[in-house]
Design a protein around this motif. Structure first.
Motif, PDB file in Angstrom:
ATOM      1  N   ASP A   1      11.011  -8.495 -25.621  1.00 41.61           N
ATOM      2  CA  ASP A   1      12.445  -8.642 -25.923  1.00 41.61           C
ATOM      3  C   ASP A   1      12.667  -8.910 -27.405  1.00 41.61           C
ATOM      4  O   ASP A   1      13.696  -8.560 -27.965  1.00 41.61           O
ATOM      5  CB  ASP A   1      13.036  -9.795 -25.102  1.00 41.61           C
ATOM      6  N   LYS A   2      11.708  -9.521 -28.051  1.00 39.39           N
ATOM      7  CA  LYS A   2      11.836  -9.833 -29.471  1.00 39.39           C
ATOM      8  C   LYS A   2      11.817  -8.576 -30.331  1.00 39.39           C
ATOM      9  O   LYS A   2      12.388  -8.561 -31.416  1.00 39.39           O
ATOM     10  CB  LYS A   2      10.661 -10.774 -29.828  1.00 39.39           C
ATOM     11  N   ASN A   3      11.131  -7.548 -29.866  1.00 40.57           N
ATOM     12  CA  ASN A   3      10.902  -6.397 -30.757  1.00 40.57           C
ATOM     13  C   ASN A   3      11.383  -5.048 -30.249  1.00 40.57           C
ATOM     14  O   ASN A   3      11.432  -4.090 -31.007  1.00 40.57           O
ATOM     15  CB  ASN A   3       9.402  -6.296 -31.063  1.00 40.57           C
TER      16      ASN A   3
ATOM     17  N   GLN B   1      16.653 -15.635 -42.848  1.00 37.79           N
ATOM     18  CA  GLN B   1      15.291 -16.135 -42.599  1.00 37.79           C
ATOM     19  C   GLN B   1      15.273 -16.755 -41.212  1.00 37.79           C
ATOM     20  O   GLN B   1      16.090 -17.609 -40.891  1.00 37.79           O
ATOM     21  CB  GLN B   1      14.837 -17.160 -43.645  1.00 37.79           C
ATOM     22  N   ILE B   2      14.322 -16.306 -40.400  1.00 43.34           N
ATOM     23  CA  ILE B   2      14.156 -16.879 -39.065  1.00 43.34           C
ATOM     24  C   ILE B   2      12.841 -17.639 -39.048  1.00 43.34           C
ATOM     25  O   ILE B   2      11.781 -17.042 -39.255  1.00 43.34           O
ATOM     26  CB  ILE B   2      14.173 -15.775 -37.998  1.00 43.34           C
ATOM     27  N   SER B   3      12.925 -18.923 -38.849  1.00 44.82           N
ATOM     28  CA  SER B   3      11.713 -19.748 -38.865  1.00 44.82           C
ATOM     29  C   SER B   3      11.990 -21.078 -38.214  1.00 44.82           C
ATOM     30  O   SER B   3      13.130 -21.544 -38.240  1.00 44.82           O
ATOM     31  CB  SER B   3      11.304 -20.063 -40.308  1.00 44.82           C
ATOM     32  N   ARG B   4      10.942 -21.688 -37.711  1.00 43.05           N
ATOM     33  CA  ARG B   4      11.085 -23.082 -37.303  1.00 43.05           C
ATOM     34  C   ARG B   4      11.582 -23.864 -38.522  1.00 43.05           C
ATOM     35  O   ARG B   4      11.266 -23.510 -39.661  1.00 43.05           O
ATOM     36  CB  ARG B   4       9.726 -23.651 -36.878  1.00 43.05           C
ATOM     37  N   PHE B   5      12.364 -24.925 -38.283  1.00 40.85           N
ATOM     38  CA  PHE B   5      12.797 -25.750 -39.422  1.00 40.85           C
ATOM     39  C   PHE B   5      11.631 -26.638 -39.835  1.00 40.85           C
ATOM     40  O   PHE B   5      11.385 -27.687 -39.257  1.00 40.85           O
ATOM     41  CB  PHE B   5      14.069 -26.535 -39.071  1.00 40.85           C
TER      42      PHE B   5
ATOM     43  N   ALA C   1      18.020 -19.269 -39.340  1.00 42.69           N
ATOM     44  CA  ALA C   1      18.028 -19.474 -37.895  1.00 42.69           C
ATOM     45  C   ALA C   1      16.657 -19.892 -37.419  1.00 42.69           C
ATOM     46  O   ALA C   1      15.647 -19.397 -37.901  1.00 42.69           O
ATOM     47  CB  ALA C   1      18.440 -18.182 -37.192  1.00 42.69           C
ATOM     48  N   GLY C   2      16.637 -20.817 -36.487  1.00 39.80           N
ATOM     49  CA  GLY C   2      15.342 -21.195 -35.934  1.00 39.80           C
ATOM     50  C   GLY C   2      15.471 -22.349 -34.979  1.00 39.80           C
ATOM     51  O   GLY C   2      16.484 -23.045 -34.936  1.00 39.80           O
ATOM     52  N   GLY C   3      14.421 -22.533 -34.234  1.00 40.20           N
ATOM     53  CA  GLY C   3      14.368 -23.677 -33.332  1.00 40.20           C
ATOM     54  C   GLY C   3      13.323 -24.626 -33.859  1.00 40.20           C
ATOM     55  O   GLY C   3      12.955 -24.595 -35.028  1.00 40.20           O
ATOM     56  N   THR C   4      12.875 -25.462 -32.982  1.00 40.61           N
ATOM     57  CA  THR C   4      11.754 -26.317 -33.341  1.00 40.61           C
ATOM     58  C   THR C   4      10.731 -26.137 -32.229  1.00 40.61           C
ATOM     59  O   THR C   4      11.088 -25.853 -31.094  1.00 40.61           O
ATOM     60  CB  THR C   4      12.162 -27.793 -33.431  1.00 40.61           C
TER      61      THR C   4
ATOM     62  N   LYS D   1       3.480 -22.099 -47.471  1.00 40.45           N
ATOM     63  CA  LYS D   1       2.179 -21.787 -46.869  1.00 40.45           C
ATOM     64  C   LYS D   1       2.496 -21.036 -45.598  1.00 40.45           C
ATOM     65  O   LYS D   1       3.536 -21.246 -44.987  1.00 40.45           O
ATOM     66  CB  LYS D   1       1.420 -23.070 -46.500  1.00 40.45           C
ATOM     67  N   GLU D   2       1.576 -20.219 -45.166  1.00 45.51           N
ATOM     68  CA  GLU D   2       1.855 -19.442 -43.961  1.00 45.51           C
ATOM     69  C   GLU D   2       0.537 -19.151 -43.262  1.00 45.51           C
ATOM     70  O   GLU D   2      -0.514 -19.094 -43.911  1.00 45.51           O
ATOM     71  CB  GLU D   2       2.553 -18.137 -44.371  1.00 45.51           C
ATOM     72  N   GLY D   3       0.601 -19.027 -41.947  1.00 43.87           N
ATOM     73  CA  GLY D   3      -0.551 -18.490 -41.244  1.00 43.87           C
ATOM     74  C   GLY D   3      -0.505 -16.991 -41.495  1.00 43.87           C
ATOM     75  O   GLY D   3      -0.630 -16.533 -42.632  1.00 43.87           O
ATOM     76  N   PHE D   4      -0.238 -16.232 -40.484  1.00 43.32           N
ATOM     77  CA  PHE D   4      -0.130 -14.792 -40.687  1.00 43.32           C
ATOM     78  C   PHE D   4       1.298 -14.404 -41.075  1.00 43.32           C
ATOM     79  O   PHE D   4       1.523 -13.545 -41.917  1.00 43.32           O
ATOM     80  CB  PHE D   4      -0.563 -14.070 -39.418  1.00 43.32           C
ATOM     81  N   GLY D   5       2.257 -15.070 -40.437  1.00 44.60           N
ATOM     82  CA  GLY D   5       3.655 -14.755 -40.730  1.00 44.60           C
ATOM     83  C   GLY D   5       4.190 -13.666 -39.810  1.00 44.60           C
ATOM     84  O   GLY D   5       4.546 -12.568 -40.246  1.00 44.60           O
ATOM     85  N   LEU D   6       4.264 -14.000 -38.525  1.00 42.98           N
ATOM     86  CA  LEU D   6       4.702 -12.985 -37.546  1.00 42.98           C
ATOM     87  C   LEU D   6       6.157 -12.566 -37.744  1.00 42.98           C
ATOM     88  O   LEU D   6       6.527 -11.438 -37.408  1.00 42.98           O
ATOM     89  CB  LEU D   6       4.534 -13.525 -36.122  1.00 42.98           C
ATOM     90  N   THR D   7       6.959 -13.447 -38.305  1.00 41.33           N
ATOM     91  CA  THR D   7       8.355 -13.062 -38.519  1.00 41.33           C
ATOM     92  C   THR D   7       8.432 -11.876 -39.483  1.00 41.33           C
ATOM     93  O   THR D   7       9.330 -11.039 -39.372  1.00 41.33           O
ATOM     94  CB  THR D   7       9.168 -14.236 -39.096  1.00 41.33           C
TER      95      THR D   7
END
Ligand code: UDP
Length: 402
Positions: free
Chosen positions: A190-192, A218-222, A249-252, A304-310
């Motif tokens: 549903d995301k993609n 920007q969509i990311s966890r806060f 936008a983002g959740g936690t 910093k980022e892991g892979f950065g799926l967003t």
């Protein structure tokens, strides 16, 4: 969703390959363990990876460890420290981590052929290893960690049979075998998946975001490491030259205790600007999909980022992406070819103006980004890498070299 549904996207031979590989793992049991069922990239991937493995006949399950506020407070400090942020950790913090691991070990059976542990939170479960194979999958960039935390974790990590990192630059010298496997997105989730303009419109209406000017999102966890405040600053500079709206936008995530605090901070910093939309969203994949599609530019200004799926998700939607050159982002974006890389607020503002002022250039970046993701970062490639990794663990009696 079935494997055959991916044929129109990746081609028949990719799917046939997966079937061939999985035949040799038929009936083997794989157990994934992580620390959250929702929120963040790891949960996102496991949600799709596990059912597809089962469809292929590789018996896969997914367990989530539990922990209280104290434990997740410590693991958040660990996470920041692994990214190199100075954190002061007490002896009690380490004790809380070990004790929580012990409680989870008591309640979690780990008798699969391969136990696949994701990230540091459940790393201590390795104490239960007995005869089966254990893999530690690190989604974090640990190339420059706070030594105190890395040394503590490494005592556990070295007992695994193999370690997996997302990119060559993320890994550490370790005595066991390492595999480099980048993450992926599911093009049919549903995301993609493709959604119609009616859904996009409905979501924008729901959140009260007018489409009268370009939308930067920007969509990311806060999370401070996602630098929402930096995005706000870059937007303010760019807006002096080109009018636009900003959506943050983002959740936690349930394993991230800092989220609410960062959200408040961002709200305060944005107060008074009617063109800034700060959305605290529950896990709603269609809505995120719609927001990404409604946007003219997607930003991921992480410190910093892991892979950065967003970033992967946005590129797959052929969006121009402006993102920091950290973690796995440079694997996804070649500057001025499949997106724009930035290194500072001013740099981000400069590129943002360029993208908003040159829609044709921005469009081309998005198109190139989508093809790059198709070739490298879709779930089917990831699945193939995991199947090869499982085969290489010698659980079938075959010898396979990666
Ligand atoms: N995400 C989400 N809701 C949010 C914020 C993020 O579903 O409110 C998703 C996002 O679409 C992506 C994942 O969570 O699929 C975040 O993965 P990423 O690698 O970008 O960052 P992480 O959160 O793992 O550091």
């Amino acid at each position: 969703m079935q494997l055959d549904d991916y044929i129109p996207i990746v081609g028949r031979s990719v799917i046939e390959d997966l079937r061939l590989l999985s035949e040799r793992l038929s009936g083997r049991r794989i157990q994934h363990i992580n620390s959250t069922a929702v929120g963040g990239g790891v949960a996102e991937i496991l949600n799709r990876m596990v059912p597809l493995c089962n469809e292929l006949g590789v018996d896969s399950r997914w367990d989530v460890i539990t922990g209280g506020e104290r434990f997740f407070g410590v693991t958040k400090k660990f996470h920041n420290a692994l990214h190199g942020k100075p954190e002061s950790l007490t002896r009690e913090d380490f004790e809380v981590f070990v004790e929580n691991g012990r409680l989870n070990a008591e309640r979690t059976a780990t008798d699969a052929d391969i136990v696949f542990i994701h990230d540091p939170q459940p790393v201590t479960l390795i104490e239960k290893k007995s005869g089966n194979k254990w893999i530690w999958r690190c989604h974090v960039d640990v190339s420059d960690p706070l030594q105190e935390v890395w040394r503590f974790l490494a005592d556990y990590v070295v007992r695994y049979d193999a370690a997996v990192f997302s990119a060559p630059g993320f890994s550490r010298e370790l005595p066991m075998r390492q595999a480099l496997i980048s993450p992926s997105i599911d093009p049919l989730s549903d995301k993609n998946r493709d959604i119609g303009p009616d859904i996009v419109d409905a979501v924008m209406n729901k959140y009260g975001i007018p489409r009268d000017k370009p939308i930067v999102t920007q969509i990311s966890r806060f999370d401070r490491l996602k630098d929402p405040v930096g995005v706000l600053e870059a937007y303010r500079i760019a807006k002096k030259n080109v009018d636009c709206r900003l959506v943050l936008a983002g959740g936690t995530a349930s394993d991230d205790p800092e989220g609410a605090e960062v959200y408040q901070e961002v709200l305060e910093k944005a107060a008074g600007d009617p063109d800034v939309h700060i959305l605290l969203m529950s896990q709603n994949d269609i809505e995120i999909n719609a927001l990404q599609r409604a946007s003219d530019v997607i930003v991921q200004k992480s410190l910093k980022e892991g892979f950065g799926l967003t970033v992967t998700e946005a590129l797959w939607k052929a969006k121009p992406v402006l993102a920091s050159a950290v973690g796995g982002i440079p694997l996804q974006i070649r500057h001025k070819y499949s997106g724009m890389l930035c290194h500072s607020v001013d740099g981000a503002a400069f590129s943002l103006k360029q993208l908003l002022n040159s829609p044709e250039f921005a469009k081309k970046l998005g198109e190139n980004g989508r093809e790059h993701v198709r070739n490298n970062f879709l779930l089917t490639r990831h699945l193939r890498d995991y199947l090869l990794l499982f085969l290489s663990m010698n659980i079938t009696g075959d010898v396979v070299y990666l």
